[in-house]
Enzyme design. Structure first.
Site, PDB file in Angstrom:
ATOM      1  N   TYR A  66      58.072 148.237  39.375  1.00 58.30           N
ATOM      2  CA  TYR A  66      58.900 148.589  40.838  1.00 58.30           C
ATOM      3  C   TYR A  66      58.519 149.993  41.308  1.00 58.30           C
ATOM      4  O   TYR A  66      58.104 150.308  42.267  1.00 58.30           O
ATOM      5  CB  TYR A  66      60.129 148.178  40.303  1.00 58.30           C
ATOM      6  CG  TYR A  66      61.209 148.869  41.165  1.00 58.30           C
ATOM      7  CD1 TYR A  66      61.100 148.560  42.782  1.00 58.30           C
ATOM      8  CD2 TYR A  66      62.408 149.634  41.156  1.00 58.30           C
ATOM      9  CE1 TYR A  66      62.029 149.055  43.615  1.00 58.30           C
ATOM     10  CE2 TYR A  66      63.493 149.851  41.850  1.00 58.30           C
ATOM     11  CZ  TYR A  66      63.258 149.501  43.315  1.00 58.30           C
ATOM     12  OH  TYR A  66      64.172 149.888  44.288  1.00 58.30           O
ATOM     13  N   GLY A  77      79.056 150.526  27.403  1.00 58.38           N
ATOM     14  CA  GLY A  77      77.967 152.017  27.743  1.00 58.38           C
ATOM     15  C   GLY A  77      77.704 152.323  29.181  1.00 58.38           C
ATOM     16  O   GLY A  77      77.136 153.238  29.342  1.00 58.38           O
ATOM     17  N   ARG A 130      80.898 146.724  31.225  1.00 60.24           N
ATOM     18  CA  ARG A 130      80.169 146.398  30.494  1.00 60.24           C
ATOM     19  C   ARG A 130      79.773 147.788  29.665  1.00 60.24           C
ATOM     20  O   ARG A 130      79.928 148.903  30.003  1.00 60.24           O
ATOM     21  CB  ARG A 130      78.536 146.402  31.501  1.00 60.24           C
ATOM     22  CG  ARG A 130      77.349 146.098  30.974  1.00 60.24           C
ATOM     23  CD  ARG A 130      76.271 145.880  31.978  1.00 60.24           C
ATOM     24  NE  ARG A 130      76.048 147.166  32.578  1.00 60.24           N
ATOM     25  CZ  ARG A 130      74.929 147.280  33.638  1.00 60.24           C
ATOM     26  NH1 ARG A 130      74.333 146.214  33.901  1.00 60.24           N
ATOM     27  NH2 ARG A 130      74.629 148.245  34.183  1.00 60.24           N
ATOM     28  N   TYR A 163      67.940 153.250  24.572  1.00 59.65           N
ATOM     29  CA  TYR A 163      67.213 153.488  25.668  1.00 59.65           C
ATOM     30  C   TYR A 163      67.021 154.797  26.021  1.00 59.65           C
ATOM     31  O   TYR A 163      65.941 155.337  26.365  1.00 59.65           O
ATOM     32  CB  TYR A 163      67.602 152.571  26.803  1.00 59.65           C
ATOM     33  CG  TYR A 163      67.094 153.141  28.198  1.00 59.65           C
ATOM     34  CD1 TYR A 163      65.803 152.735  28.473  1.00 59.65           C
ATOM     35  CD2 TYR A 163      67.727 153.751  29.182  1.00 59.65           C
ATOM     36  CE1 TYR A 163      65.211 153.009  29.577  1.00 59.65           C
ATOM     37  CE2 TYR A 163      67.043 153.944  30.471  1.00 59.65           C
ATOM     38  CZ  TYR A 163      65.941 153.733  30.574  1.00 59.65           C
ATOM     39  OH  TYR A 163      65.137 154.077  31.939  1.00 59.65           O
TER      40      TYR A 163
HETATM   41  N1  UFG Z   1      76.945 146.200  37.979  1.00 55.70           N
HETATM   42  C1  UFG Z   1      78.022 145.304  38.045  1.00 55.70           C
HETATM   43  N2  UFG Z   1      77.622 144.030  37.920  1.00 55.70           N
HETATM   44  C2  UFG Z   1      76.374 143.869  37.848  1.00 55.70           C
HETATM   45  C3  UFG Z   1      75.156 144.952  37.495  1.00 55.70           C
HETATM   46  C4  UFG Z   1      75.765 146.056  37.569  1.00 55.70           C
HETATM   47  O1  UFG Z   1      79.046 145.602  38.313  1.00 55.70           O
HETATM   48  O2  UFG Z   1      75.724 142.639  37.647  1.00 55.70           O
HETATM   49  C5  UFG Z   1      77.602 147.497  38.003  1.00 55.70           C
HETATM   50  C6  UFG Z   1      77.308 148.237  36.654  1.00 55.70           C
HETATM   51  O3  UFG Z   1      78.609 148.197  35.442  1.00 55.70           O
HETATM   52  C7  UFG Z   1      77.244 149.831  37.003  1.00 55.70           C
HETATM   53  C8  UFG Z   1      76.530 149.724  38.316  1.00 55.70           C
HETATM   54  O4  UFG Z   1      76.917 148.265  38.921  1.00 55.70           O
HETATM   55  O5  UFG Z   1      78.613 150.438  37.305  1.00 55.70           O
HETATM   56  C9  UFG Z   1      75.104 150.033  38.585  1.00 55.70           C
HETATM   57  O6  UFG Z   1      74.661 149.445  37.514  1.00 55.70           O
HETATM   58  P1  UFG Z   1      72.940 148.992  37.480  1.00 55.70           P
HETATM   59  O7  UFG Z   1      72.756 148.174  36.265  1.00 55.70           O
HETATM   60  O8  UFG Z   1      72.343 148.763  38.766  1.00 55.70           O
HETATM   61  O9  UFG Z   1      72.536 150.314  37.019  1.00 55.70           O
HETATM   62  P2  UFG Z   1      72.959 151.528  35.838  1.00 55.70           P
HETATM   63  O10 UFG Z   1      73.512 152.514  36.363  1.00 55.70           O
HETATM   64  O11 UFG Z   1      73.488 150.873  34.721  1.00 55.70           O
HETATM   65  O12 UFG Z   1      71.521 151.745  35.174  1.00 55.70           O
HETATM   66  C10 UFG Z   1      70.400 152.519  35.713  1.00 55.70           C
HETATM   67  C11 UFG Z   1      68.929 152.275  35.384  1.00 55.70           C
HETATM   68  C12 UFG Z   1      68.861 152.411  33.864  1.00 55.70           C
HETATM   69  C13 UFG Z   1      69.450 153.992  33.528  1.00 55.70           C
HETATM   70  C14 UFG Z   1      70.721 154.324  34.024  1.00 55.70           C
HETATM   71  C15 UFG Z   1      71.111 155.509  34.009  1.00 55.70           C
HETATM   72  O13 UFG Z   1      68.814 151.032  35.487  1.00 55.70           O
HETATM   73  O14 UFG Z   1      67.684 152.367  33.533  1.00 55.70           O
HETATM   74  O15 UFG Z   1      70.715 153.887  35.507  1.00 55.70           O
HETATM   75  O16 UFG Z   1      72.192 155.911  34.238  1.00 55.70           O
HETATM   76  F1  UFG Z   1      69.564 153.899  32.259  1.00 55.70           F
END
Ligand code: UFG
Length: 326
Positions: free
Chosen positions: A14, A286, A284, A143
């Site tokens: 990506y 963490g 979710r 990770y």
């Molecule tokens: N979320 C939902 N539903 C989903 C997916 C995500 O409610 O189906 C929420 C998550 O709980 C979070 C937000 O949307 O609050 C963003 O989630 P993402 O999975 O899009 O992104 P993250 O913040 O979890 O993760 C990203 C990168 C990781 C990295 C992280 C660092 O993808 O690689 O940021 O904070 F580790």
């Protein structure tokens, strides 16, 4: 930038594919090494693609003997936080040990400098927000630790062997090529914006909203979404900084703006004119309540200026890309 030859490891993924696009637009020579385990050859818009594991020392010896690189970008990694908890060996192998093989080969062949893809996950649960680079690191999962360990190796290799590097701590990469040629295409997909848009287009089940009881104004998590083309431009500034004898260092890449999950969903609905099919789910594991970057250091030292600062535009690009996909 003067004409150079760059190696992009993970350039079919990506973020890497958006950097390849930007390098090619500047008429740079680009060699991409990607095993296509997550990336796709069709995302590589130019340059020479070599389909191979990057952590094969014989392969790297041959590559570095045959081609003189002016710089290396390293994007290839495993990125699913929940999987890293269940299978940490996979993450330390793919993200940490494999990168050690690369660093040793670069050292032995005197190849450099290196720009490395790190993550906001190194900070863990923030003590304050926005987060600058001085904020303590305390990753909550393998990770984040696998990436932080690489940052530590980079600093040690710089001190001992003078290998120059910049580690870029991405916040939430989002959006797509404004011409919709390339975009986010993870499998499994875990990220909010593509899951919301694919729920709209019926390609995926309704979006699960993880947690409405966080200590935030609307109870949903706050994240800092940064356009993938703006990440790419920061990489080019970072390698130029090192090529021009700038110091090694670590920089946050984010927009300095936080949006809640509910705000992202509303923006997706505004951009698409459709409702996001939605279910409510528990938190979710963490997920920190709020992660917002202070990216002023990258602006000050590297001269970075993100171009796509509105969430609407980021989601518009992601939506245009989604619609090109079958
Ligand atoms: N979320 C939902 N539903 C989903 C997916 C995500 O409610 O189906 C929420 C998550 O709980 C979070 C937000 O949307 O609050 C963003 O989630 P993402 O999975 O899009 O992104 P993250 O913040 O979890 O993760 C990203 C990168 C990781 C990295 C992280 C660092 O993808 O690689 O940021 O904070 F580790």
């Amino acid at each position: 930038m003067k004409k150079s030859t760059f190696l992009v490891i993970g350039g079919a993924g990506y973020i890497g594919s958006h950097l390849v696009k930007a390098l090619i637009a500047q008429q740079q020579q680009v060699v991409i090494v990607d095993n296509l385990s997550a990336g796709s050859a069709s995302a590589v818009l130019g340059g020479e693609l070599i389909v191979h594991d990057f952590d094969d020392r014989d392969f790297l010896d041959k590559l570095f003997s045959e081609t003189e690189f002016d710089g290396v970008f390293h994007f290839a990694s495993q990125i699913v936080v929940s999987e890293s908890v269940k299978d940490p060996g996979k993450y330390y192998r793919a993200n940490t040990a494999a990168t050690l093989t690369l660093l040793e080969a670069m050292r032995d062949h005197k190849v450099g400098p290196l720009v490395f893809s790190s993550t906001a996950a190194v900070y863990g649960e923030p003590l304050h927000t926005p987060i600058n680079e001085q904020h303590p690191t305390n990753p909550l999962n393998p990770y984040g630790r696998s990436k932080l360990m690489v940052e530590q190796m980079l600093a040690d290799f710089d001190r001992a062997y003078g290998q120059k590097y910049i580690a870029l701590r991405y916040f939430n990469a989002a959006g797509a090529d404004p011409q919709a040629r390339i975009g986010e295409n993870h499998e499994p997909e875990t990220h909010l914006i593509p899951l919301a848009l694919q729920a709209i287009s019926g390609k995926r089940p309704p979006l699960q909203l993880f947690g409405r009881d966080y200590d935030t104004p609307d109870g949903t998590c706050i994240r800092d979404y940064i356009h993938v083309d703006d990440l790419a431009s920061a990489h080019i500034l970072a390698i130029n900084h090192l090529i021009n004898n700038g110091k090694s260092g670590i920089y946050n890449l984010g927009s300095n703006h936080g949006y809640s999950v509910s705000e992202v969903i509303h923006t997706a609905e505004k951009v698409t004119g459709q409702e996001v099919p939605l279910t409510y789910a528990p938190r979710r594991q963490g997920d920190p309540a709020s992660l917002v970057a202070d990216a002023s250091l990258a602006k000050k030292v590297l001269g970075w200026q993100p171009e796509y600062t509105s969430l609407d535009q980021i989601i518009q690009h992601a939506w245009a890309w989604e619609q090109t996909r079958t």
